[in-house]
Design an enzyme around this catalytic site. Structure first.
Site, mmCIF file in Angstrom:
data_model
loop_
_atom_site.group_PDB
_atom_site.id
_atom_site.type_symbol
_atom_site.label_atom_id
_atom_site.label_comp_id
_atom_site.label_asym_id
_atom_site.label_seq_id
_atom_site.Cartn_x
_atom_site.Cartn_y
_atom_site.Cartn_z
ATOM 1 N N SER A 15 35.627 39.554 34.825
ATOM 2 C CA SER A 15 36.053 39.311 36.198
ATOM 3 C C SER A 15 35.943 37.828 36.475
ATOM 4 O O SER A 15 34.851 37.256 36.514
ATOM 5 C CB SER A 15 35.163 40.085 37.173
ATOM 6 O OG SER A 15 35.269 39.487 38.440
ATOM 7 N N HIS A 40 40.371 40.105 34.368
ATOM 8 C CA HIS A 40 40.400 40.833 35.639
ATOM 9 C C HIS A 40 40.407 39.807 36.775
ATOM 10 O O HIS A 40 39.497 38.972 36.875
ATOM 11 C CB HIS A 40 39.165 41.735 35.710
ATOM 12 C CG HIS A 40 39.068 42.562 36.948
ATOM 13 N ND1 HIS A 40 39.661 43.795 37.075
ATOM 14 C CD2 HIS A 40 38.430 42.337 38.114
ATOM 15 C CE1 HIS A 40 39.385 44.302 38.268
ATOM 16 N NE2 HIS A 40 38.638 43.428 38.930
ATOM 17 N N ASP A 42 40.314 39.086 40.676
ATOM 18 C CA ASP A 42 39.929 39.652 41.964
ATOM 19 C C ASP A 42 40.548 38.858 43.100
ATOM 20 O O ASP A 42 40.125 37.740 43.386
ATOM 21 C CB ASP A 42 38.399 39.632 42.088
ATOM 22 C CG ASP A 42 37.771 40.702 41.226
ATOM 23 O OD1 ASP A 42 38.115 41.881 41.396
ATOM 24 O OD2 ASP A 42 36.941 40.349 40.357
ATOM 25 N N MET A 44 41.083 38.452 46.987
ATOM 26 C CA MET A 44 40.421 38.866 48.238
ATOM 27 C C MET A 44 40.989 38.063 49.399
ATOM 28 O O MET A 44 41.183 36.849 49.275
ATOM 29 C CB MET A 44 38.918 38.588 48.142
ATOM 30 C CG MET A 44 38.247 39.275 46.979
ATOM 31 S SD MET A 44 36.491 38.896 46.986
ATOM 32 C CE MET A 44 35.970 39.856 45.559
ATOM 33 N N HIS A 73 43.471 42.806 40.685
ATOM 34 C CA HIS A 73 42.809 43.771 41.567
ATOM 35 C C HIS A 73 42.991 43.244 42.987
ATOM 36 O O HIS A 73 42.296 42.314 43.395
ATOM 37 C CB HIS A 73 41.329 43.866 41.159
ATOM 38 C CG HIS A 73 40.498 44.741 42.034
ATOM 39 N ND1 HIS A 73 39.124 44.732 41.991
ATOM 40 C CD2 HIS A 73 40.841 45.661 42.966
ATOM 41 C CE1 HIS A 73 38.653 45.616 42.868
ATOM 42 N NE2 HIS A 73 39.673 46.180 43.471
ATOM 43 N N MET A 75 42.384 43.197 46.530
ATOM 44 C CA MET A 75 41.523 43.640 47.640
ATOM 45 C C MET A 75 42.061 42.996 48.908
ATOM 46 O O MET A 75 41.435 42.109 49.497
ATOM 47 C CB MET A 75 40.071 43.235 47.358
ATOM 48 C CG MET A 75 39.437 44.108 46.274
ATOM 49 S SD MET A 75 37.904 43.403 45.672
ATOM 50 C CE MET A 75 38.564 42.321 44.414
ATOM 51 N N MET A 144 35.507 51.668 42.161
ATOM 52 C CA MET A 144 34.564 50.619 42.568
ATOM 53 C C MET A 144 33.151 51.197 42.529
ATOM 54 O O MET A 144 32.863 52.189 43.201
ATOM 55 C CB MET A 144 34.860 50.140 43.998
ATOM 56 C CG MET A 144 36.058 49.224 44.176
ATOM 57 S SD MET A 144 36.076 47.741 43.151
ATOM 58 C CE MET A 144 34.517 46.966 43.540
ATOM 59 N N ASP A 179 34.256 49.032 38.125
ATOM 60 C CA ASP A 179 34.133 47.641 38.564
ATOM 61 C C ASP A 179 32.948 47.485 39.515
ATOM 62 O O ASP A 179 32.958 48.033 40.620
ATOM 63 C CB ASP A 179 35.450 47.263 39.270
ATOM 64 C CG ASP A 179 35.521 45.802 39.670
ATOM 65 O OD1 ASP A 179 34.568 45.056 39.417
ATOM 66 O OD2 ASP A 179 36.569 45.412 40.245
HETATM 67 C C1 DX5 Z 1 33.916 42.878 43.431
HETATM 68 C C2 DX5 Z 1 34.907 42.642 42.324
HETATM 69 C C3 DX5 Z 1 34.327 42.651 40.967
HETATM 70 C C4 DX5 Z 1 33.184 41.692 40.743
HETATM 71 C C5 DX5 Z 1 32.291 42.267 39.692
HETATM 72 O O1 DX5 Z 1 34.584 43.153 44.601
HETATM 73 O O2 DX5 Z 1 35.940 43.618 42.353
HETATM 74 O O3 DX5 Z 1 35.316 42.541 39.964
HETATM 75 O O4 DX5 Z 1 33.584 40.414 40.387
HETATM 76 O O5 DX5 Z 1 31.174 41.446 39.547
HETATM 77 P P1 DX5 Z 1 29.827 41.948 38.862
HETATM 78 O O6 DX5 Z 1 30.183 42.353 37.454
HETATM 79 O O7 DX5 Z 1 28.939 40.771 38.942
HETATM 80 O O8 DX5 Z 1 29.350 43.137 39.671
HETATM 81 ZN ZN ZN Z 2 37.525 43.691 40.693
#
Ligand code: DX5
Ligand code: ZN
Length: 228
Positions: A15, A40, A42, A44, A73, A75, A144, A179
Site C-alpha cells: 500500500s 495498491h 489508496d 482518499m 482502491h 475511498m 476492509m 486490507d
Molecule cells: C487504509 C488503506 C490501507 C492502508 C493499510 O484505509 O486502505 O491500504 O494503507 O495500511 P496498514 O497495512 O498499515 O494497515
Molecule cells: Zn487500501
C-alpha cells in the site's frame, strides 16, 4: 478475466500510502526489486474517509514508471464523477466502495468494458449480504479489516469470518483481497480465503522490503488452500 491482470497468488500488495512520496521513483524500483507484482493505490478524498491522499495526477506518474499491476482502491464519494480519469491514467484494477455507491452495476460494467478488473470494497460495519447481488459483476472483493482512512491500525478480528463468508459466496474464481493491519501475525488467520494481502506498515516500516514481502508471501502460501 485477463491473465495478465491476475498476479501469481497469494500476492502481497504494497500500500503506497506509507511510501516516501518525495522519492516515488526510488520506492517503485525498490518494490519491483523486492518482487512485488502489484501496487495498491489508496485514493482518499477527505469526504468518504477523513483523510486525503492523492488522485489521478500522481497515478499517471506512477504508471509511467512501472509495468506492475496498479490496484486502485477508491475511498471516495461519487466515484462515477471521476472514473474516466482513473481509467485514462492506466489503473489495472479499480475498486469502489459499496457504501459510496449502493447501486454500482453500471460502474463495474464500465470498468470491465475498459478491459480492467472491477472490484467492490466493504467496510468493517457493512455485511457481506450488501454485495451478494454482485457475484457476476466483480473480479475482486476487497474486505476492509480496519476502518478505511489511515495506515497503521490494528486488524479487526471479525474480518476472519467475513473473508470466509465472501469466499463462500463468490467462489474460487473471484479474487479476495484484505486490507488493514495485515502482516506476519494476521496473514495465517485469513490465508485460506484470501488471494491478495494489502500491506502498508508491515512493508514500509521495515528496512528491507524484499525480506518483508518474501516472508509474508511464504506465510500466506503455507497457510493457503488450493483455490488460492
Ligand atoms: C487504509 C488503506 C490501507 C492502508 C493499510 O484505509 O486502505 O491500504 O494503507 O495500511 P496498514 O497495512 O498499515 O494497515
Ligand atoms: Zn487500501
Amino acid at each position: 478475466m485477463s491473465s495478465e491482470l491476475r498476479p501469481k497468488c497469494p500476492a502481497i500488495a504494497p500500500s503506497m500510502l506509507k511510501c516516501d512520496f518525495g522519492d516515488l521513483q526510488i520506492e517503485i524500483k525498490k518494490l519491483e526489486a523486492a518482487g512485488a507484482s502489484l501496487l495498491h493505490l489508496d485514493v482518499m478524498d477527505g469526504h468518504f474517509v477523513p483523510n486525503l491522499s492523492y488522485g489521478p495526477m500522481v497515478i499517471e506518474r506512477i504508471r509511467e514508471r512501472t509495468d506492475l499491476i496498479l490496484d486502485a482502491h477508491l475511498m471516495i464519494s461519487a466515484p462515477e464523477k471521476y472514473l474516466d480519469e482513473y481509467l485514462r491514467v492506466g489503473c489495472d484494477w479499480i475498486t469502489i466502495h459499496i457504501e459510496a455507491v449502493p447501486k454500482p452495476v453500471h460502474l463495474l460494467e464500465k470498468i470491465r468494458d475498459a478491459g480492467r478488473l472491477a472490484g467492490i470494497a466493504i467496510n468493517p460495519g457493512t455485511s457481506v449480504s450488501a454485495i451478494a447481488a454482485l457475484k457476476e459483476k466483480v473480479d475482486l472483493v476487497l474486505v476492509m479489516s480496519v476502518e478505511p482512512g489511515f495506515g497503521g491500525q490494528s486488524f479487526i478480528p471479525d474480518s476472519v469470518e467475513k473473508v470466509k463468508e465472501v469466499r463462500k459466496m463468490f467462489g474460487a474464481d473471484t479474487l479476495v483481497s484484505i486490507d488493514g493491519g495485515i502482516g506476519p501475525a494476521t496473514i495465517p488467520e485469513v490465508a485460506r480465503d484470501v488471494n491478495i494481502f494489502v500491506a502498508g506498515s508491515s512493508i514500509f516500516d521495515k528496512p528491507d522490503y524484499e525480506t518483508a514481502i518474501h516472508e509474508m508471501t511464504e506465510i500466506a502460501r503455507s497457510n493457503s488452500s488450493p483455490h488460492n
